[in-house]
Design an enzyme around this catalytic site. Structure first.
Site, mmCIF file in Angstrom:
data_model
loop_
_atom_site.group_PDB
_atom_site.id
_atom_site.type_symbol
_atom_site.label_atom_id
_atom_site.label_comp_id
_atom_site.label_asym_id
_atom_site.label_seq_id
_atom_site.Cartn_x
_atom_site.Cartn_y
_atom_site.Cartn_z
ATOM 1 N N GLY A 175 125.494 -115.828 -16.176
ATOM 2 C CA GLY A 175 125.489 -115.699 -14.724
ATOM 3 C C GLY A 175 124.943 -116.934 -14.040
ATOM 4 C CB SER A 211 128.497 -119.670 -11.189
ATOM 5 O OG SER A 211 128.668 -118.280 -10.964
ATOM 6 N NE ARG A 212 127.185 -113.786 -8.861
ATOM 7 C CZ ARG A 212 126.514 -112.669 -8.601
ATOM 8 N NH1 ARG A 212 125.669 -112.627 -7.590
ATOM 9 N NH2 ARG A 212 126.682 -111.587 -9.351
ATOM 10 C CB VAL A 238 127.928 -110.990 -19.986
ATOM 11 C CG1 VAL A 238 127.568 -112.450 -19.822
ATOM 12 C CG2 VAL A 238 127.776 -110.227 -18.676
ATOM 13 C CE1 TYR A 268 120.975 -104.937 -10.319
ATOM 14 C CE2 TYR A 268 118.925 -104.121 -9.361
ATOM 15 C CZ TYR A 268 119.695 -105.164 -9.834
ATOM 16 O OH TYR A 268 119.191 -106.438 -9.833
ATOM 17 C CE LYS A 322 119.342 -106.188 -13.224
ATOM 18 N NZ LYS A 322 119.575 -107.495 -13.871
ATOM 19 C CB ILE A 361 115.204 -112.769 -5.062
ATOM 20 C CG1 ILE A 361 114.099 -112.230 -5.990
ATOM 21 C CG2 ILE A 361 115.373 -114.265 -5.210
ATOM 22 C CD1 ILE A 361 112.718 -112.778 -5.718
#
Length: 244
Positions: free
Chosen positions: A9, A11-12, A61, A152, A156, A185
């Protein structure tokens, strides 16, 4: 300490910030991305300006074969991997009563299965070499839960259990594994939140601001370094006091 690092991950968001931070520290970095080739090329170019080798590889992935090929390609082009950062993740937020099967499976497939696929492909060679560090990206949602994020949060929380178990398995071989649990974030995920929602969320943060991807990357960089040589099996939260 520097060497060869893998980042998923990359690229961002936090993944991209991690690629740049590790490159700044002198790591050669191979990172994968799923779809945004233009963003990946920009990260590759910017990280390369630190004078290190950087490779961007398109890989999903959620696909075990893609992860295996990604790891093999980086080791072939850059050398033996010494650090793995599993950062790829997506959200499909919706209350449980309204959540369909696709919302559930897509998040678990990318976030949790993705960590499994990447680590399985990369960890065994590190065990044979007797050294290495793994950092997985969890979330405060996986620690404390969050409404409308059962998928999510489950992924996690699963990453936390996965990482603790992995640390117990590989510690005797000189490999460390730790999880980082960011809070609010500033990334493209949080940028999409309505302003009223952002303001309400900030009220729960002691520091009264969103964190930055670079601040999370700083902790990741510490964990893969020799300065964290006695840190393993830990979950380190970066949330500005959201749990206080």
């Amino acid at each position: 300490m520097s060497g060869i690092a893998l980042v998923s991950g990359g690229s961002r968001g936090i993944g991209a910030a991690t690629v740049l931070r590790l490159a700044q520290d002198g790591w050669d970095v191979g990172f994968c991305y799923r779809s945004d080739e233009q963003a990946a090329q920009l990260v590759e170019k910017t990280a390369g300006e630190y004078g290190v080798r950087v490779r961007a590889v398109r890989a999903d992935v959620a696909d075990a074969a893609d992860c295996k090929e990604f790891v093999a390609r980086i080791e072939d082009e850059l050398g033996p991997v010494g650090a793995v950062v599993s950062s790829a993740g997506i959200t499909r937020d919706r209350p449980l009563a309204l959540m369909d099967d696709a919302d559930w499976h897509q998040v678990l497939d990318t976030n949790l299965d993705g960590a499994f696929h990447l680590c399985r492909a990369a960890v065994f060679p590190m065990m044979k070499r007797g050294r290495g560090s793994v950092v997985t990206l969890s979330s405060v949602s996986g620690v404390y839960g969050n409404a409308s994020q059962v998928n999510y949060a489950a992924s996690k929380a699963g990453i936390i259990g996965f990482t603790k178990a992995l640390a117990k398995e590989v510690g005797r071989y000189g490999v460390r594994a730790n999880a980082v649990a960011p809070g609010l974030i500033d990334t493209d995920m949080t940028a999409a939140l309505p302003e009223k929602v952002r303001a309400k969320l900030l009220g729960s943060v002691a520091l009264r601001r969103f964190g930055t991807a670079a601040e999370v990357a700083d902790l990741v960089a510490f964990l893969v370094s020799s300065q964290a040589a006695y840190v393993t099996g830990s979950v380190l939260e970066v949330h500005g006091g959201i749990s206080l």
